[in-house]
Each structure stands twice: as C-alpha cells, then as structure tokens.
Scaffold this motif. Structure first.
Motif, PDB file in Angstrom:
ATOM      1  N   VAL A 175      45.129  40.461  41.436  1.00  0.00           N
ATOM      2  CA  VAL A 175      44.900  41.108  40.510  1.00  0.00           C
ATOM      3  C   VAL A 175      44.627  42.990  39.757  1.00  0.00           C
ATOM      4  O   VAL A 175      44.256  43.052  41.007  1.00  0.00           O
ATOM      5  CB  VAL A 175      43.789  40.122  40.554  1.00  0.00           C
ATOM      6  N   ARG A 176      44.733  42.720  38.714  1.00  0.00           N
ATOM      7  CA  ARG A 176      44.650  44.298  38.272  1.00  0.00           C
ATOM      8  C   ARG A 176      44.006  45.185  37.280  1.00  0.00           C
ATOM      9  O   ARG A 176      44.103  43.429  36.489  1.00  0.00           O
ATOM     10  CB  ARG A 176      46.385  44.584  38.451  1.00  0.00           C
ATOM     11  N   VAL A 177      42.946  45.931  36.742  1.00  0.00           N
ATOM     12  CA  VAL A 177      42.799  45.661  35.546  1.00  0.00           C
ATOM     13  C   VAL A 177      44.443  46.691  34.300  1.00  0.00           C
ATOM     14  O   VAL A 177      45.468  46.159  34.807  1.00  0.00           O
ATOM     15  CB  VAL A 177      41.838  47.669  34.747  1.00  0.00           C
ATOM     16  N   SER A 178      43.824  45.504  32.931  1.00  0.00           N
ATOM     17  CA  SER A 178      44.635  45.226  31.910  1.00  0.00           C
ATOM     18  C   SER A 178      44.739  46.684  31.926  1.00  0.00           C
ATOM     19  O   SER A 178      44.667  47.818  31.619  1.00  0.00           O
ATOM     20  CB  SER A 178      43.446  44.664  30.667  1.00  0.00           C
ATOM     21  N   THR A 179      46.382  46.266  31.410  1.00  0.00           N
ATOM     22  CA  THR A 179      47.437  47.635  31.027  1.00  0.00           C
ATOM     23  C   THR A 179      46.699  48.177  29.743  1.00  0.00           C
ATOM     24  O   THR A 179      47.929  49.341  29.115  1.00  0.00           O
ATOM     25  CB  THR A 179      48.646  47.099  30.801  1.00  0.00           C
ATOM     26  N   THR A 180      46.181  46.892  28.844  1.00  0.00           N
ATOM     27  CA  THR A 180      45.677  48.039  27.821  1.00  0.00           C
ATOM     28  C   THR A 180      44.160  47.742  27.629  1.00  0.00           C
ATOM     29  O   THR A 180      43.367  47.848  27.711  1.00  0.00           O
ATOM     30  CB  THR A 180      45.941  45.952  26.635  1.00  0.00           C
ATOM     31  N   ILE A 181      44.098  48.923  27.559  1.00  0.00           N
ATOM     32  CA  ILE A 181      43.815  50.374  27.182  1.00  0.00           C
ATOM     33  C   ILE A 181      42.215  49.806  27.035  1.00  0.00           C
ATOM     34  O   ILE A 181      40.796  49.810  28.179  1.00  0.00           O
ATOM     35  CB  ILE A 181      43.842  51.835  27.257  1.00  0.00           C
ATOM     36  N   ALA A 182      42.274  49.426  26.047  1.00  0.00           N
ATOM     37  CA  ALA A 182      40.828  48.885  25.074  1.00  0.00           C
ATOM     38  C   ALA A 182      40.316  47.723  26.145  1.00  0.00           C
ATOM     39  O   ALA A 182      38.697  47.540  25.861  1.00  0.00           O
ATOM     40  CB  ALA A 182      41.001  48.394  24.058  1.00  0.00           C
ATOM     41  N   LYS A 183      41.010  46.860  27.182  1.00  0.00           N
ATOM     42  CA  LYS A 183      40.294  46.194  27.698  1.00  0.00           C
ATOM     43  C   LYS A 183      40.086  46.095  29.167  1.00  0.00           C
ATOM     44  O   LYS A 183      40.082  45.161  30.080  1.00  0.00           O
ATOM     45  CB  LYS A 183      41.681  44.593  27.386  1.00  0.00           C
ATOM     46  N   ARG A 184      40.573  47.492  29.422  1.00  0.00           N
ATOM     47  CA  ARG A 184      40.919  47.820  31.019  1.00  0.00           C
ATOM     48  C   ARG A 184      39.019  47.218  32.223  1.00  0.00           C
ATOM     49  O   ARG A 184      39.052  46.854  33.017  1.00  0.00           O
ATOM     50  CB  ARG A 184      40.656  49.514  31.261  1.00  0.00           C
ATOM     51  N   GLU A 185      38.028  47.550  30.985  1.00  0.00           N
ATOM     52  CA  GLU A 185      36.856  47.088  31.328  1.00  0.00           C
ATOM     53  C   GLU A 185      36.012  46.060  31.541  1.00  0.00           C
ATOM     54  O   GLU A 185      35.329  45.364  32.523  1.00  0.00           O
ATOM     55  CB  GLU A 185      35.606  48.367  31.032  1.00  0.00           C
ATOM     56  N   GLU A 186      36.891  44.381  30.927  1.00  0.00           N
ATOM     57  CA  GLU A 186      36.765  43.830  31.301  1.00  0.00           C
ATOM     58  C   GLU A 186      37.626  42.744  30.871  1.00  0.00           C
ATOM     59  O   GLU A 186      37.427  41.153  30.906  1.00  0.00           O
ATOM     60  CB  GLU A 186      36.379  43.068  29.419  1.00  0.00           C
ATOM     61  N   ASN A 187      38.428  42.723  30.787  1.00  0.00           N
ATOM     62  CA  ASN A 187      39.876  41.729  31.292  1.00  0.00           C
ATOM     63  C   ASN A 187      40.148  41.566  33.209  1.00  0.00           C
ATOM     64  O   ASN A 187      40.501  42.753  33.702  1.00  0.00           O
ATOM     65  CB  ASN A 187      41.102  41.817  30.785  1.00  0.00           C
ATOM     66  N   HIS A 188      41.268  40.655  33.559  1.00  0.00           N
ATOM     67  CA  HIS A 188      41.752  40.847  34.798  1.00  0.00           C
ATOM     68  C   HIS A 188      43.068  40.486  34.043  1.00  0.00           C
ATOM     69  O   HIS A 188      43.253  39.776  32.953  1.00  0.00           O
ATOM     70  CB  HIS A 188      41.528  39.273  35.402  1.00  0.00           C
ATOM     71  N   GLN A 189      44.448  41.095  34.575  1.00  0.00           N
ATOM     72  CA  GLN A 189      45.155  41.406  34.762  1.00  0.00           C
ATOM     73  C   GLN A 189      46.335  40.346  35.547  1.00  0.00           C
ATOM     74  O   GLN A 189      45.899  41.298  36.621  1.00  0.00           O
ATOM     75  CB  GLN A 189      46.062  42.528  33.744  1.00  0.00           C
ATOM     76  N   ILE A 190      46.866  39.396  35.382  1.00  0.00           N
ATOM     77  CA  ILE A 190      47.423  39.044  36.667  1.00  0.00           C
ATOM     78  C   ILE A 190      48.453  38.626  36.580  1.00  0.00           C
ATOM     79  O   ILE A 190      49.259  38.107  35.535  1.00  0.00           O
ATOM     80  CB  ILE A 190      47.262  36.984  36.850  1.00  0.00           C
ATOM     81  N   GLU A 191      49.058  39.070  37.560  1.00  0.00           N
ATOM     82  CA  GLU A 191      50.914  39.385  37.608  1.00  0.00           C
ATOM     83  C   GLU A 191      51.442  38.347  38.983  1.00  0.00           C
ATOM     84  O   GLU A 191      50.539  38.758  40.345  1.00  0.00           O
ATOM     85  CB  GLU A 191      51.354  40.989  38.132  1.00  0.00           C
ATOM     86  N   PHE A 192      52.400  38.224  38.981  1.00  0.00           N
ATOM     87  CA  PHE A 192      53.267  37.430  40.007  1.00  0.00           C
ATOM     88  C   PHE A 192      54.684  36.998  40.031  1.00  0.00           C
ATOM     89  O   PHE A 192      55.508  37.533  39.246  1.00  0.00           O
ATOM     90  CB  PHE A 192      52.383  36.112  39.886  1.00  0.00           C
ATOM     91  N   SER A 193      54.670  36.991  40.943  1.00  0.00           N
ATOM     92  CA  SER A 193      56.715  36.863  41.056  1.00  0.00           C
ATOM     93  C   SER A 193      56.336  35.853  42.237  1.00  0.00           C
ATOM     94  O   SER A 193      56.138  35.031  42.934  1.00  0.00           O
ATOM     95  CB  SER A 193      57.264  37.767  42.025  1.00  0.00           C
ATOM     96  N   LEU A 194      57.979  34.676  42.227  1.00  0.00           N
ATOM     97  CA  LEU A 194      58.049  33.601  42.139  1.00  0.00           C
ATOM     98  C   LEU A 194      59.495  33.479  43.356  1.00  0.00           C
ATOM     99  O   LEU A 194      60.722  33.546  42.627  1.00  0.00           O
ATOM    100  CB  LEU A 194      57.461  32.328  42.155  1.00  0.00           C
ATOM    101  N   ASN A 195      59.640  33.110  44.444  1.00  0.00           N
ATOM    102  CA  ASN A 195      61.024  32.754  44.029  1.00  0.00           C
ATOM    103  C   ASN A 195      61.481  31.025  44.733  1.00  0.00           C
ATOM    104  O   ASN A 195      60.179  30.561  45.322  1.00  0.00           O
ATOM    105  CB  ASN A 195      61.263  33.156  46.288  1.00  0.00           C
ATOM    106  N   TYR A 196      62.443  30.746  44.547  1.00  0.00           N
ATOM    107  CA  TYR A 196      62.467  29.383  43.933  1.00  0.00           C
ATOM    108  C   TYR A 196      63.677  28.794  45.384  1.00  0.00           C
ATOM    109  O   TYR A 196      63.880  27.519  44.223  1.00  0.00           O
ATOM    110  CB  TYR A 196      62.631  28.592  43.076  1.00  0.00           C
ATOM    111  N   GLY A 197      64.080  29.845  45.532  1.00  0.00           N
ATOM    112  CA  GLY A 197      65.402  29.259  46.603  1.00  0.00           C
ATOM    113  C   GLY A 197      66.103  28.761  46.619  1.00  0.00           C
ATOM    114  O   GLY A 197      66.801  28.578  45.991  1.00  0.00           O
ATOM    115  N   ASN A 198      66.841  26.719  46.523  1.00  0.00           N
ATOM    116  CA  ASN A 198      67.013  26.686  46.648  1.00  0.00           C
ATOM    117  C   ASN A 198      67.207  25.156  45.571  1.00  0.00           C
ATOM    118  O   ASN A 198      68.305  24.428  45.076  1.00  0.00           O
ATOM    119  CB  ASN A 198      67.999  25.815  48.246  1.00  0.00           C
TER     120      ASN A 198
END
Length: 430
Positions: A175-198
């Motif tokens: 969870v990081r600050v928004s990469t959109t500058i105008a929304k940095r003070e009010e938004n959460h930005q969710i980033e994630f990755s997944l491994n789906y194995g077999n």
C-alpha cells in the motif's frame, strides 16, 4: 435455555404450519447480493466460527481445506414462528448465478431446515433469533445463502454472500501513496503480485481475475485490473499501475455510536427514551469533517459492527432494538446523502437515505434506522455529479482501512470460477 412449555410449543410449531397468517410476498426474484426482501428482517450477519469461537468482526470467508465454518444469524421482528429453510447458490466471479448443478458443489441435498431459534426475552421489540450453520461447499468460489419461508423458492426472506477459498496462489502486496500527484494526500494505491504455480493457465490475463475490496464493500470493488507484467514461464503476474486503476479513497476514521446499553446514553448517543412500546435513541448531532486535519483518536473496526448487550441480563436475547436517528448538520447540497456501514451492507437504500430538514433554524440531514443493541461504525456518503462521495468525511492517505485481494481462476474448458487466492491486510500495518 427454554423452559418445558416453550420447548413443547416450539416443537409443535416446527411440525406444522402456523395458524396465524404470516407476512409474505410471493414471486420475489432472488438478488444475488446481501439483501432483505421484507421489512421485518432485523440485524443479520454471517460470521466465521473457529474451534467453537465466533469471530464477530471477521469477514464472510472460509477455507475449503480446514475445519472453519460460517454461521448465519438473523432476527425476524415478530413473535410469530416462521417455518424456514435455506438453500445455497454457486455464483460466478461477477455474482451472477453459475451453471453448476447442486451436486457439483455440494455433498448434501440443497434444502436445509432452519430449526435452531430462540425468542427474545423481556424486550420492547419482540423478535425471534434464528441460527444456521452453513454447510461448506466442496468447490471454492462465490456463494449465496438464501432463506425461504416454507421452502418456497418464490418466497425468499433474505440473501447473504459468502466466500470459499482454496489457496493455490501466493500474493504479495504493498500500500503506497498514489502515483497521481493530485491524489497523493487522499488516496491509497494498492500494488500486488501473484504466483500461480502449477495452475493450468493458457491466457493469464483472461484465466486469472483479481478483485480488490476495501472494508469488504462490494459496491466499490475493483474487478477490472489487467496485469502490468507477465512472466508466464514462471507463473508470475504483477499489478503495478501508475494511474488510478488500483486507487481507493482513504476516507477518514469511522464515526461510531455505542448502543451497548439502552438504559443510559452511550458515547455519541444523545439520549435514550423508552416509551413502553418503542425505544428512541437519537445520536448526537454530527458535523462535516471535510476541512479538518486528520487525527486518529481511536482504533476503529473499519465500518463493522458488534452485537452486544451491557444491560442487566447481558444475553444477546435480552438485547433490544432502538429507533436510532442519525443527524448531520449542513446546508443543503447538490446530491443525496446516505449513512452507510457494514450493518446495512454499504447499500444506498431509501431507509439509509437522509432527508433534509430545518429544525429551529438548524439545517440538517437525518434519517431513523432500527438497530439492535451493540456498537456501530458508520460514515456519511454523498451521491452527486458535482461532489465527491467523501464530501462530509474528508479523505486522507493516513486513514487506516482493511483491504482484501481475491484471485479468481477459470480453468480452460470449465464453466465455473474458482477462488484460488485470498489475502487480507491493513493499509497501516502495526
């Protein structure tokens, strides 16, 4: 514990149809959502049960591969016994009914009598509390439990969503600050990755579908998230968007009302009036927080609620209902105002819609909602073409919320969506 007379009466009622006409409206179409089909449905909740312990503020999620169960508990605001049954529906990832037959996702006949119930004790509002342990399906995915009167599929009383997870993926999040500058003070930005194995995956962007939930609110679910990086030979997908695609308003810490006692005014409750036929509990007048600096005065439970009775008796069957008035001081705005929380499934209905009134020269939005004794969190939501939904609450990156990442998978050739990944986390980890 019921006395012998009550047990005898209850047994007879279960064995035959009630002679007193019941509230009913036939030919009701099932909505595959959290929904009450009649006004006399009281507080309803699906809660996990682990080792006999109820997890009151956990989400409606159960693992396919452990001994955990889900319990449906609900009140009907009447003293007339209802002959009820339950049925389970399997749904696709978008909550439309799947084409699976009952025998493909259940090991039992899909028609369950609800026989566990108790009458309220010494309450102004009589009610009957029903409890039903939901049989665990044999496939992962989205499910609906529906309650019917007299096993009549056209006479549905309520429906509730729940999830069954079969973990076959590994999820990493940030969870990081928004990469959109105008929304940095009010938004959460969710980033994630997944491994789906077999998992058998031919087209990762189509076969695997992640969904992000904030505070288990399906009305704001983000279900359109393409991967930004694919390493098919490693079974790896990454979702790190530089736009607003995985942004959520941070909102504010939730407002709350302490209704665990109805003998005296709890925190944020203006007064308690017992007329003998009803209990009235107006909350203290709220104000806008749109221009206030963020402060975390207490650790909230992210819009959830807890049923609890602190009055003499202390049993949940002694817990009464009160007409609770929410009031928000404001000038009229260009839009509609709703009071929302987990207690009403975040749904914008006529009951939760606030009306503008001017009492003694003090303008306010208000509405009255019947609530059972307990602790409730809520916020004021604005639906407008001109104003943001958090107009009265403000939105801050510092605010703490709970997020869930769900990973759906459709195996090539199959007609059902499996839920193969689940992760729950806070925007601020302790």
């Amino acid at each position: 514990m019921k006395n012998l007379a009550i047990i005898t009466i209850s047994f007879l009622l279960v064995q035959c149809e009630p002679v007193i006409p019941q509230q009913s409206s036939t030919n009701k179409k099932i909505i595959f959502d959290n929904y009450d089909y009649e006004d006399f449905v009281g507080i309803t909740k699906v809660v996990p049960v682990e080792n006999g312990q109820i997890k009151a503020i956990e989400n409606q999620v159960v693992s396919l591969n452990d001994n955990g169960q889900l319990l449906l508990t609900f009140d009907l605001l009447t003293d007339q016994f209802e002959n009820l049954s339950a049925k389970i529906y399997h749904c696709n990832k978008d909550w439309t009914k799947s084409r699976l037959r009952d025998m493909e996702f259940l090991s039992q006949i899909n028609n369950y009598r609800i026989t566990d119930f108790d009458y309220s004790v010494n309450t102004v509002q009589p009610y009957i509390n029903y409890r039903f342990t939901i049989p665990k399906p044999i496939l992962s995915g989205n499910y609906i439990v529906a309650v019917f009167r007299r096993a009549n599929p056209d006479d549905v009383i309520l429906t509730r969503r729940f999830l069954v997870v079969d973990s076959k993926t590994t999820i990493n999040h940030k969870v990081r600050v928004s990469t959109t500058i105008a929304k940095r003070e009010e938004n959460h930005q969710i980033e994630f990755s997944l491994n789906y194995g077999n998992l058998q995956v031919n087209a990762p962007a189509q076969d695997i579908s992640p969904v992000i939930l904030q505070n288990h609110n399906w009305s704001t679910a983000n279900a359109s998230i393409p991967p930004t990086l694919m390493r098919v030979n490693e079974g790896y997908l990454e979702y790190r968007h530089l736009d607003l695609k995985t942004n959520f308003y941070g909102w504010n810490e939730f407002r709350f009302a302490d209704l665990r006692t109805l003998n005296v005014s709890g925190r944020n409750v203006g007064k308690i009036v017992n007329t003998g036929t009803k209990i009235i509990a107006p909350l203290k007048l709220d104000g806008s927080r749109q221009n206030t600096t963020y402060t975390q005065n207490f650790q909230d439970i992210n819009g959830n609620f807890i049923i609890q009775n602190n009055d003499p008796g202390e049993s949940t069957l002694n817990a009464d209902y009160a007409d609770v008035t929410f009031a928000l001081k404001s000038d009229p705005i260009d839009g509609d105002v709703y009071v929302l929380g987990r207690y009403n499934n975040w749904q914008m209905t006529d009951l939760n819609k606030m009306k503008y009134t001017n009492q003694n020269g003090l303008g306010r939005y208000q509405t009255t909602i019947p609530l059972k004794q307990g602790y409730y969190e809520y916020l004021y939501y604005v639906e407008s073409n001109e104003l943001p939904p958090h107009y009265f609450e403000g939105s801050h990156f510092q605010a703490e919320n709970v997020y869930e990442i769900l990973v759906y998978y459709r195996k090539p050739g199959n007609i059902n969506d499996e839920l193969v990944g689940y992760k729950r986390f806070r925007s601020i980890e302790n």
